[in-house]
Write an enzyme that holds these catalytic residues in place. Structure first.
Site, PDB file in Angstrom:
ATOM      1  N   LYS A 116       2.946  -7.927   2.843  1.00 35.97           N
ATOM      2  CA  LYS A 116       2.499  -7.127   1.703  1.00 35.97           C
ATOM      3  C   LYS A 116       2.441  -7.946   0.413  1.00 35.97           C
ATOM      4  O   LYS A 116       1.547  -7.744  -0.412  1.00 35.97           O
ATOM      5  CB  LYS A 116       3.400  -5.908   1.525  1.00 35.97           C
ATOM      6  CG  LYS A 116       3.157  -4.865   2.611  1.00 35.97           C
ATOM      7  CD  LYS A 116       3.762  -3.524   2.250  1.00 35.97           C
ATOM      8  CE  LYS A 116       3.168  -2.445   3.097  1.00 35.97           C
ATOM      9  NZ  LYS A 116       3.876  -1.946   4.206  1.00 35.97           N
ATOM     10  N   GLU A 288      -2.392  -1.859   1.118  1.00 35.36           N
ATOM     11  CA  GLU A 288      -2.266  -2.863   2.172  1.00 35.36           C
ATOM     12  C   GLU A 288      -3.507  -2.799   3.030  1.00 35.36           C
ATOM     13  O   GLU A 288      -4.293  -1.856   2.939  1.00 35.36           O
ATOM     14  CB  GLU A 288      -1.024  -2.598   3.037  1.00 35.36           C
ATOM     15  CG  GLU A 288      -1.080  -1.269   3.772  1.00 35.36           C
ATOM     16  CD  GLU A 288      -0.093  -1.187   4.942  1.00 35.36           C
ATOM     17  OE1 GLU A 288       0.459  -2.222   5.338  1.00 35.36           O
ATOM     18  OE2 GLU A 288       0.093  -0.075   5.452  1.00 35.36           O
TER      19      GLU A 288
HETATM   20  P1  ADP Z   1       3.178   1.176   5.531  1.00 35.36           P
HETATM   21  O1  ADP Z   1       2.939  -0.251   5.870  1.00 35.36           O
HETATM   22  O2  ADP Z   1       4.496   1.654   5.998  1.00 35.36           O
HETATM   23  O3  ADP Z   1       2.028   2.051   5.931  1.00 35.36           O
HETATM   24  P2  ADP Z   1       2.235   1.507   2.791  1.00 35.36           P
HETATM   25  O4  ADP Z   1       2.359   0.468   1.729  1.00 35.36           O
HETATM   26  O5  ADP Z   1       0.873   1.729   3.359  1.00 35.36           O
HETATM   27  O6  ADP Z   1       3.295   1.211   3.926  1.00 35.36           O
HETATM   28  O7  ADP Z   1       2.791   2.875   2.193  1.00 35.36           O
HETATM   29  C1  ADP Z   1       2.970   4.007   2.995  1.00 35.36           C
HETATM   30  C2  ADP Z   1       2.891   5.253   2.154  1.00 35.36           C
HETATM   31  O8  ADP Z   1       3.851   5.239   1.091  1.00 35.36           O
HETATM   32  C3  ADP Z   1       1.558   5.457   1.466  1.00 35.36           C
HETATM   33  O9  ADP Z   1       0.620   6.088   2.284  1.00 35.36           O
HETATM   34  C4  ADP Z   1       1.951   6.304   0.271  1.00 35.36           C
HETATM   35  O10 ADP Z   1       2.091   7.655   0.674  1.00 35.36           O
HETATM   36  C5  ADP Z   1       3.314   5.788  -0.108  1.00 35.36           C
HETATM   37  N1  ADP Z   1       3.245   4.751  -1.164  1.00 35.36           N
HETATM   38  C6  ADP Z   1       3.218   3.426  -0.978  1.00 35.36           C
HETATM   39  N2  ADP Z   1       3.180   2.756  -2.140  1.00 35.36           N
HETATM   40  C7  ADP Z   1       3.181   3.684  -3.125  1.00 35.36           C
HETATM   41  C8  ADP Z   1       3.159   3.628  -4.562  1.00 35.36           C
HETATM   42  N3  ADP Z   1       3.137   2.481  -5.231  1.00 35.36           N
HETATM   43  N4  ADP Z   1       3.171   4.794  -5.232  1.00 35.36           N
HETATM   44  C9  ADP Z   1       3.209   5.968  -4.575  1.00 35.36           C
HETATM   45  N5  ADP Z   1       3.247   6.080  -3.237  1.00 35.36           N
HETATM   46  C10 ADP Z   1       3.223   4.962  -2.502  1.00 35.36           C
HETATM   47 MG    MG Z   2       0.147   1.974   5.267  1.00 31.72          MG
END
Ligand code: ADP
Ligand code: MG
Ligand code: ADP
Length: 661
Positions: A116, A288
Site C-alpha cells: 500500500k 489501492e
Molecule cells: P483492503 O486491502 O483490506 O481492501 P483498503 O485500503 O481497500 O483495504 O480499505 C478497505 C476499506 O476500508 C475501504 O473499502 C473503506 O471502506 C475503508 N477505508 C480505507 N481507507 C479509508 C480512509 N482513508 N478513509 C475512510 N475509509 C477508509
Molecule cells: Mg480494498
C-alpha cells in the site's frame, strides 16, 4: 489459445473460471485439498489433482505443489481466481520461469501494487489523487501521534501489506492513535508477516467506489466503469452494484482516466481494479489497486455484456483486447449480494456443517448465481464461509433491487445458518433504496447488531392470504381421503382465522377454478399455484403478481419465509381460534441471568469464581471454536450465583456457563 489451464483456487470462483474455459473449448484442471475431495469444482473440471491437507497453508497456498500439478497435467496456464496466490508475485514469476502462463498481470505490476505504501507513492507520481497523509513507515507510537496531528484527526492506520479488510483502524484522538498503532502493528505482523504501518486521513461518510480495468500486453488499457461497494461490514463488502448511484458522468470519466493512467504506469496486463474512497462532495482518492479478478466482477459483466474471465485468458495468451474504450457501453443496473454461512442474529458468527437442503434460485436473463456448493455438500471450517453470490440485473436500480429481492425468496438453504434475512433487510432499507450509502451504513443503522425485529415485512396481507390458501388445500386434501366413517366425514369450511404474531385475522376462503380467493378485511386475494405439499417453495400468483414463499410445516404451524422475514402462522377454525385465546401463553425463558455459550466450542478459560462481583464488559470466559478464541463479556453488573460449566467442557450452543443474581 491454450489447450488446457489449471485453476489454482476452490469454491465459486473455481467453478466460474471452469465455466468460461469450457465455453472457450479449453480443458481444465482443478486442484483440491483433502477437505475438498467432493467439492463442486473438482467434479466440474476435466481433471483434478489433490494438493495436500485441508489447511490452505498446506495446499492452496503452496506454490510448489501447484506448479508440480501443472507439470504433471501439462497445463499451459494458471488462473489464480481471487485470494490465495492470486496476488503473489513470486508465484507468478515461478510459473513464468517454468514456462507456464499466469492468467493475470506480470510479476512487477503485482509487486508494485501489492504494497500500500509503494502503490500510493506510485499513484501520486502517475497523477492519481491519493488520500492526504504520509507515505512513510511509522516508527513508533510517538511518531504515529505526531503524524496524526499533522494530518488532523480522524485518521486511518493501515498495514502496508494489508488486505481483506484486516489491519485497518480508525483513530479519532491521540489515545486511540497510540493504542491503534500497537494493535495494527501486531495484527500486521501476525496476519501478513510485515509490520509496516502508515497513516492517512480518514475520509468521513466515505463511499467505496472502484474502477474495473482491462489491459492487454500490447499497451491497450480500457476501463469498464465503476462498481459501488459501500455496503460493508467491518471493512468487508456485503452488497455491490454497478453503476454507482452517486457518480455523475464527469466524475466517472475522471476516475476512469486516473485508473487507466495508473494501469499504464505499471504496464498493467489483464483485469484489475483500482479502488477509490469518495467523500460526500464527490472528491475521490486512490485507496489501492487489486491486481486480480474481484469477487464482485459479475455486476460489471452484467452491465457491459463482457466475460472478464474470457478476456483475461485471451490477454494472457497474447491476444489484443477486442474492444476499445468507445465500444464500452454501460447498460442497465446490476446488484450482487454475498450469501454467507453465518448467523446474522448471533453477531454474524460463522456457521459450518452440511447443506442439508440447498436450492439456489433458477438462473434467468436477470438472475445469476455463482456458487461453489451443492445439496449434501459441506461448508468447511477451513475456508471462507461464502456459499454463493447472487447477482440480479434490471433496466434500472429499482428493477435490479426487485429482482434480487425476489431471487432471495427462492434461495432455500437449510443445515447451516445463512445471512439471507440480513441481505433482504439491507435491500429494503430506506437508505439503500434512496442510494444514500456509506461504508458506515451497517454500523450506523444496526448499532446493537442485527435482530429479527430489523426485518420488516411490508405486506403481511400477502402472507395471510397464502397461509389461508395453503391450509385450505391441506384441508381439501384431507377431506378427499377415502373410507372415512359415514357421518363423520371431514367437512371443509370457508371461514378461518389466521393467527400471526399473536394477532387474529378472520378470512373467508373460496375455491375458484385452479386456485382460491381469500377474502380478508373486505379485500380479495386471488391465489393460484401448482404447489404440492412437501415442496419447500410455494410459487404462485397472487392478484396477478408472481410470488415465492418458503414453507415448512411444523405440526400445526406453517413457518413462512419471505423477504427475509421468518413468520410462524396458524390457520384455525373460528372456534379453535376462540379457544386459543383462552390458552396460557408460554413466556420465553429469561436468559438475561445466564451467560450462555454463543456457539458450540470448548471452554478454555473461566475468569470468574462463584460469588464474584462482576462489572459490565468484564471478560468472564473464553470459548474456543473454529480455531478462534471468543471472549465472553458481562452485559451488566452482577454477582456470580452459580457456575454451570468447567474448563475443558465441550459446550453446545446456548448451554449455560454462569448464572447471575
Ligand atoms: P483492503 O486491502 O483490506 O481492501 P483498503 O485500503 O481497500 O483495504 O480499505 C478497505 C476499506 O476500508 C475501504 O473499502 C473503506 O471502506 C475503508 N477505508 C480505507 N481507507 C479509508 C480512509 N482513508 N478513509 C475512510 N475509509 C477508509
Ligand atoms: Mg480494498
Ligand atoms: P427452531 O424452531 O428451529 O428452534 P427458532 O424459532 O428458535 O427455530 O428460530 C431459529 C432461528 O431463526 C433463530 O435463532 C434466528 O436465527 C432465526 N430467526 C428468528 N426470527 C427470524 C426472522 N424474523 N427472520 C429470519 N430469521 C429469523
Amino acid at each position: 489459445m491454450f489447450k488446457k489451464i489449471l485453476i489454482a483456487n476452490r469454491g465459486e470462483i473455481a467453478c466460474r473460471v471452469i465455466k468460461t474455459a469450457r465455453k472457450m473449448g479449453i480443458a481444465t484442471v482443478a486442484v483440491y485439498s483433502e477437505a475438498d475431495k467432493d467439492a463442486l469444482h473438482v467434479g466440474m473440471a476435466d481433471e483434478a489433482v489433490c494438493i495436500g491437507p485441508p489447511p490452505s497453508s498446506q495446499s492452496y497456498l503452496v506454490a510448489e505443489k501447484i506448479l508440480q500439478a501443472c507439470l504433471d497435467t501439462q497445463a499451459e496456464a494458471v488462473h489464480p481466481g481471487y485470494g490465495f496466490l492470486s496476488e503473489n508475485a513470486a508465484f507468478a514469476k515461478r510459473l513464468e520461469d517454468a514456462g507456464v502462463a499466469f492468467i493475470g498481470p506480470r510479476p512487477h505490476a503485482i509487486v508494485s501494487m501489492g504494497d500500500k505504501i509503494a502503490s500510493k507513492r506510485l499513484a501520486r507520481e502517475a497523477g492519481v489523487s491519493t488520500v492526504p497523509g504520509h507515505t512513510e513507515v511509522i516508527r513508533n507510537a510517538d511518531h504515529a501521534v505526531a503524524i496524526a496531528r499533522e494530518i488532523g484527526y480522524p485518521v486511518m492506520l493501515k498495514a502496508s501489506a494489508g488486505g481483506g479488510g484486516k489491519g485497518i483502524r480508525v483513530a479519532r484522538h491521540d489515545e486511540e492513535c497510540r493504542d491503534g498503532f500497537q494493535r495494527t502493528t501486531n495484527e500486521a505482523r501476525s496476519s501478513f508477516g510485515d509490520e509496516r504501518v502508515f497513516i492517512e486521513k480518514f475520509i468521513e461518510e466515505p463511499r467505496h467506489i472502484e474502477i474495473q480495468i482491462l489491459a492487454d500486453s500490447h499497451g491497450h488499457v480500457i476501463h469498464l466503469g465503476e462498481r459501488e461497494c459501500s455496503l460493508q461490514r467491518r471493512h468487508q463488502k456485503v452488497i455491490e452494484e454497478a453503476p454507482s448511484p452517486f457518480l455523475d458522468e464527469a466524475t466517472r470519466a475522471a476516475m476512469g482516466a486516473q485508473a487507466v493512467a495508473l494501469a499504464r504506469a505499471v504496464e498493467y496486463r489483464s483485469a484489475g481494479t483500482v479502488e477509490f474512497i469518495v467523500d460526500a462532495n464527490r472528491k475521490f482518492y486512490f485507496l489501492e489497486m487489486n491486481t486480480r479478478l474481484q469477487v464482485e466482477h459479475p455486476v460489471t459483466e452484467f452491465i457491459t455484456g463482457l466475460d472478464l474471465v474470457e478476456l483475461m485468458i485471451r490477454v494472457a495468451a497474447g491476444e489484443r483486447l477486442p474492444i476499445t474504450q468507445e465500444d464500452v457501453k454501460l447498460q442497465g443496473w446490476a446488484i450482487e449480494a454475498r450469501v454467507y454461512a453465518e448467523d446474522p442474529f448471533r453477531n454474524f458468527l460463522p456457521s459450518i456443517g452440511r447443506l442439508v437442503r440447498y436450492l439456489p434460485p433458477a438462473e434467468t436473463r436477470t438472475v445469476r448465481v455463482d456458487t461453489g456448493v451443492y445439496e449434501g455438500g459441506e461448508v468447511s471450517m477451513y475456508y471462507d464461509p461464502m456459499i454463493a453470490k447472487l447477482i440480479a440485473y434490471g433496466l434500472n436500480r429499482e428493477q435490479a433491487t426487485a429482482h434480487l429481492r425476489d431471487a432471495l425468496n427462492e434461495f432455500y438453504i437449510r443445515g447451516v445458518s445463512h445471512n439471507i434475512s440480513f441481505l433482504a433487510a439491507l435491500l429494503m432499507h430506506p437508505r439503500f433504496r434512496e442510494g444514500r450509502l456509506s461504508t458506515n451504513l451497517i454500523a450506523q443503522e444496526y448499532p446493537q447488531g442485527f435482530h429479527p425485529a430489523d426485518v420488516v415485512h411490508d405486506e403481511p396481507n400477502l402472507l395471510i392470504a397464502v397461509a389461508a390458501a395453503i391450509h385450505r388445500r391441506y384441508m381439501d386434501r384431507a377431506a378427499k381421503i377415502t373410507g372415512q366413517l359415514p357421518g363423520y366425514e371431514r367437512e371443509v369450511h370457508d371461514d378461518w382465522v389466521v393467527v400471526m404474531n399473536g394477532d387474529h385475522y378472520p378470512v373467508n376462503v373460496q375455491a375458484v377454478h385452479g386456485g382460491h380467493d381469500v377474502i380478508h378485511n373486505g379485500q380479495t386475494y386471488r391465489v393460484f399455484s401448482e404447489w404440492q405439499f412437501g415442496q419447500p417453495l410455494f410459487q404462485g400468483v397472487v392478484n396477478g403478481n408472481a410470488i415465492c414463499i418458503q414453507v415448512e410445516r411444523r405440526n400445526l404451524i406453517y413457518r413462512l419465509f419471505h423477504w427475509g422475514s421468518q413468520i410462524d402462522v396458524q390457520v384455525l377454525t373460528r372456534r379453535a381460534a376462540e379457544l386459543l385465546r383462552c390458552m396460557p401463553v408460554k413466556a420465553a425463558p429469561d436468559t438475561s441471568k445466564f451467560l450462555l455459550s454463543p456457539m458450540p466450542g470448548l471452554l478454555t478459560q473461566l475468569l470468574v469464581n462463584l460469588g464474584d462481583e462482576i462489572k459490565s464488559d468484564q471478560p468472564l470466559a473464553v470459548v474456543e471454536a473454529m480455531k478462534m478464541e471468543n471472549v465472553l463479556r458481562a452485559e451488566r453488573d452482577a454477582r456470580v450465583a452459580k457456575v454451570h460449566a468447567a474448563v475443558g467442557d465441550t459446550l453446545a450452543v446456548d448451554q449455560p456457563i454462569l448464572e447471575f443474581e
